[in-house]
Design a protein around this motif. Structure first.
Motif, PDB file in Angstrom:
ATOM      1  N   ASP A  90      -2.446  -9.042  -0.494  1.00 52.64           N
ATOM      2  CA  ASP A  90      -3.851  -8.915  -1.310  1.00 52.64           C
ATOM      3  C   ASP A  90      -4.142 -10.200  -0.662  1.00 52.64           C
ATOM      4  O   ASP A  90      -3.276 -11.433  -1.024  1.00 52.64           O
ATOM      5  CB  ASP A  90      -3.976  -9.668  -2.634  1.00 52.64           C
ATOM      6  N   LYS A  95      -0.639 -12.655  -2.418  1.00 49.94           N
ATOM      7  CA  LYS A  95       0.458 -11.429  -2.814  1.00 49.94           C
ATOM      8  C   LYS A  95       0.133 -10.488  -1.925  1.00 49.94           C
ATOM      9  O   LYS A  95      -0.219  -9.642  -2.449  1.00 49.94           O
ATOM     10  CB  LYS A  95      -0.608 -10.441  -4.958  1.00 49.94           C
ATOM     11  N   TYR A  97       2.394  -6.219  -2.364  1.00 48.13           N
ATOM     12  CA  TYR A  97       2.780  -5.764  -3.140  1.00 48.13           C
ATOM     13  C   TYR A  97       3.880  -5.064  -2.437  1.00 48.13           C
ATOM     14  O   TYR A  97       4.081  -4.396  -1.113  1.00 48.13           O
ATOM     15  CB  TYR A  97       1.723  -4.982  -3.864  1.00 48.13           C
ATOM     16  N   GLN A 101       1.316  -0.666  -6.673  1.00 47.06           N
ATOM     17  CA  GLN A 101       0.360  -1.575  -6.932  1.00 47.06           C
ATOM     18  C   GLN A 101      -0.204  -1.203  -8.407  1.00 47.06           C
ATOM     19  O   GLN A 101      -0.663  -0.682  -8.426  1.00 47.06           O
ATOM     20  CB  GLN A 101      -0.842  -1.934  -5.930  1.00 47.06           C
TER      21      GLN A 101
END
Length: 250
Positions: A90, A95, A97, A101
């Protein structure tokens, strides 16, 4: 001289744009990025589940471990893909993952899907998308029987399927989950779960466990193999990473 004057505003604008971009990048780097001195460890080789393995980038170019402070660091995307674990970045939130998610719902019509186009048809026809007096934007229309195959790449835990029987359907309809991966072998013939849409219900919500599956098949047919079924799968169906059957109560 005239040509220079025409170009000068453009050059100034380009300089300003470059300056703003450089300033933004510098500000981000100052706040979040710390320079280090590291090395590519060209001598490190890899064994994945007992077999030789070479991590590669998106273009297929071999990648090496990065050696820093006595530790070898591996490219997370290459490792995650080799282990069949989804990885997503993201950019807005900065971020990464690895694995599930949380909270993400993907509508079935946004998924890679294979249908037979004979007894199963995806349609937006208003005459077909009104299911038991409730309008939808898109449905899968199943007459007699049919298969729908979804490619998941192990990204989801559940399939939440909204389905209904429409007139002149004469029988309850079963929706059965199979493992459709090429690696499934003989187990592809084994039903993993079966749920039933009932004639008396205007719609039925079914929750299938698809955790760890790369590809699935939903087979739609009546229990007694009677071909006179008229079923619909609605666009409110989706895949997600929740656990349990709580979605059925929504």
């Amino acid at each position: 001289m005239v040509k220079f004057r025409k170009k000068k505003p453009v050059l100034i604008l380009l300089f300003i744009a470059a300056l703003l971009s450089s300033s933004f990048g510098s500000a981000y780097a100052a706040a979040n990025l710390e320079p280090i001195k590291a090395f590519f460890n060209r001598g490190a080789t890899f064994v994945l589940n007992g077999e030789a393995w070479q991590p590669k980038d998106a273009n297929g170019k071999p990648m090496s471990a990065i050696y820093y402070n006595g530790v070898n660091y591996l490219p997370v995307r290459a490792v995650a893909e080799a282990l069949k674990v989804p990885v997503n970045f993201d950019a807005a939130a900065q971020k990464i993952y690895i694995g599930d998610q949380p909270g993400a719902e993907t509508p079935i019509f946004a998924m890679p899907m294979e249908i037979d186009n004979i007894y199963v048809v995806a349609t937006r026809d208003p005459g077909e998308t009104r299911v038991n007096d409730k309008p939808y934007k898109q449905v899968l229309k199943i007459d007699q029987y049919g298969d729908i195959v979804f490619t998941l790449d192990r990204k989801y835990k559940r399939l939440v399927l909204d389905a209904a029987i429409v007139s002149p359907g004469e029988h309850d309809v079963e929706f059965t989950l199979y493992n459709a991966s090429e690696a499934a072998g003989n187990t592809a013939l084994t039903a993993l779960e079966t749920h039933t849409a009932n004639l008396e219900d205007s719609s039925t919500r079914m929750v299938f466990n698809v955790a760890g599956l790369e590809k699935i098949k939903i087979h739609v047919q009546s229990h007694n193999l009677n071909p006179y079924i008229y079923a619909r799968i609605m666009d409110t169906s989706y895949f997600d990473n929740e656990t349990g059957a709580s979605a059925a109560e929504r």
